[in-house]
Structures are given as C-alpha cells and as structure tokens.
Design an enzyme around this catalytic site. Structure first.
Site, short mmCIF file in Angstrom:
data_model
loop_
_atom_site.label_atom_id
_atom_site.label_comp_id
_atom_site.label_asym_id
_atom_site.label_seq_id
_atom_site.Cartn_x
_atom_site.Cartn_y
_atom_site.Cartn_z
NE ARG A 295 -1.40 -7.73 -3.27
CZ ARG A 295 -2.04 -6.55 -3.25
NH1 ARG A 295 -3.04 -6.35 -4.07
NH2 ARG A 295 -1.68 -5.61 -2.41
CB CYS B 18 5.48 -4.56 0.83
SG CYS B 18 4.02 -4.41 1.87
CB CYS C 2 1.14 -0.51 -0.44
SG CYS C 2 2.04 -0.98 1.05
CG HIS D 105 3.20 -3.25 -3.37
ND1 HIS D 105 1.87 -3.59 -3.26
CD2 HIS D 105 3.67 -3.21 -2.10
CE1 HIS D 105 1.58 -3.77 -1.98
NE2 HIS D 105 2.64 -3.55 -1.26
CG ASP E 275 0.93 -7.19 -0.75
OD1 ASP E 275 0.69 -8.22 -1.41
OD2 ASP E 275 0.13 -6.25 -0.61
ZN ZN Z 1 2.56 -3.17 0.75
#
Ligand code: ZN
Length: 209
Positions: free
Chosen positions: A46, A42, A106, A103, A44
C-alpha cells in the site's frame, strides 16, 4: 506455459498501458541517476513512495524491507542488503536526506505483539523484526494502559526512532550528520487519513507535515 493462477497478465497489461500513456519518461534518466533523497520504507504493497511525494523517476532512491527497519552497522561479512543500499545511496549517490517512512497497520511491527503474531516461525522474518524489539519494550513502558491497537501504533513510531539511532551507528552517516552534509528524518504515514507526521527531535514528538 499456461498458469491460470498467475496474476502476471494484470502487470503486463499495466505495463503496456503505461508505455502508451507516457512518451518514455525513463529516457531522461536512462544513463545516470542523481536522486535528491533516500527513502527507507516498508515492503507493504500500500506504500507508494513516488506517488505520495509526487516525485519522478530518478528523484528518490528507495530502499524497502519488512517494517522499514534500519539495522545497526555490523562490520561482518554477512549479506546486508539494506546496509549495502544505504552505503550506495550515501557514499556513491550523495543523497542529502534520508527519510525513514513508517506506516499504520504494519504487519511486521504487529508481529512483535504476541497475540497478533501470525508468523509463528520463519527462516528470516522474526530475526529481522528483532531489530525493533527495543521499540516494543519502550512502548510497553510508555503506553502500558493503552489498547493493543494503540500500542502497535505507538510501536510503529518508536521503531522509527530506533532506525534513526541505528542510522547514526554507520560511521560515514554520523560524520556527514556532524558536518551537516546529510539530514535524517522519520515520517509516519497514517493510511486511513492519508496524513504524514514527521518526528521533531526538539519537541520529541511527531508533528503533521
Ligand atoms: Zn509495514
């Protein structure tokens, strides 16, 4: 030009710190790359693929998109960024493993659930997330009595199985899987506990690494 809202200084300072700390660690791979695996994960902020797999530059070919989705093989002339990167990694770099890493929490997957849907309209996101629509249907089927938070976690994992299925719609991946030249994996990172579970296709469940 001065822009007081910009955060760019943080990253320039970070780069200078990196340069000082490391005696050019990029030098070894400056002219060629031979990554051992591909990770599709992703966007993302993190998720840090190299950090969590303790790998160096050149070892992991990383593809990132919203909600770590693999679209099905579509042989049209549209702009398929993820599919182009998959093709490059598989056919030109010859990776032996593809890891799809999902994860917890999400935002992309959560947007499939109506009252979590903060993205009311979009130019691209909703259409992209539709790749995982079947994962939501399967989740509602299997986990209809669970809380919505649990359903979203379940859907995050189901969407990984959709991506494994979709990877096999690419004829050259299917061919390499059949010849045991490539192996595909679905991993799920729980951000709160820092643990990863991998999908076991024999047991049909996610098992801690
Ligand atoms: Zn995600």
């Amino acid at each position: 030009m001065k822009n007081n809202n910009s955060n760019i200084k943080l990253f320039i300072d970070g780069f200078k710190k990196f340069q000082k700390k490391h005696d050019n660690i990029l030098e070894d791979t400056a002219y060629t790359q031979q990554p051992k695996a591909m990770m599709i994960t992703c966007c993302d902020s993190r998720i840090d693929p190299s950090l969590i797999t303790d790998t160096k530059p050149g070892e992991l070919f990383v593809i990132r998109n919203v909600a770590n989705l693999v679209p099905p093989f579509e042989g049209d002339l549209r702009h398929h960024g993820t599919s182009a990167a998959i093709e490059y990694g598989v056919l030109y770099l010859g990776v032996t493993d593809i890891i799809v890493l999902g994860h917890s929490n999400c935002g992309g997957i959560a947007s499939l659930f109506s009252n979590q849907n903060k993205i009311k309209s979009s130019d691209f996101i909703n259409n992209w997330i539709d790749i995982a629509r079947d994962a939501k249907d399967r989740t509602l089927d299997r986990c209809k009595h669970n809380s919505q938070a649990e359903q979203i976690n379940c859907c995050e994992k189901e969407s990984l199985l959709i991506s494994l299925q979709n990877l096999q719609t690419f004829p050259w991946i299917k061919d390499k899987i059949d010849k045991k030249e490539i192996y595909i994996h679905a991993w799920y990172l729980d951000l709160a506990s820092g643990t990863i579970e991998a999908y076991n296709s024999d047991l049909k469940e996610f098992i801690p690494l």
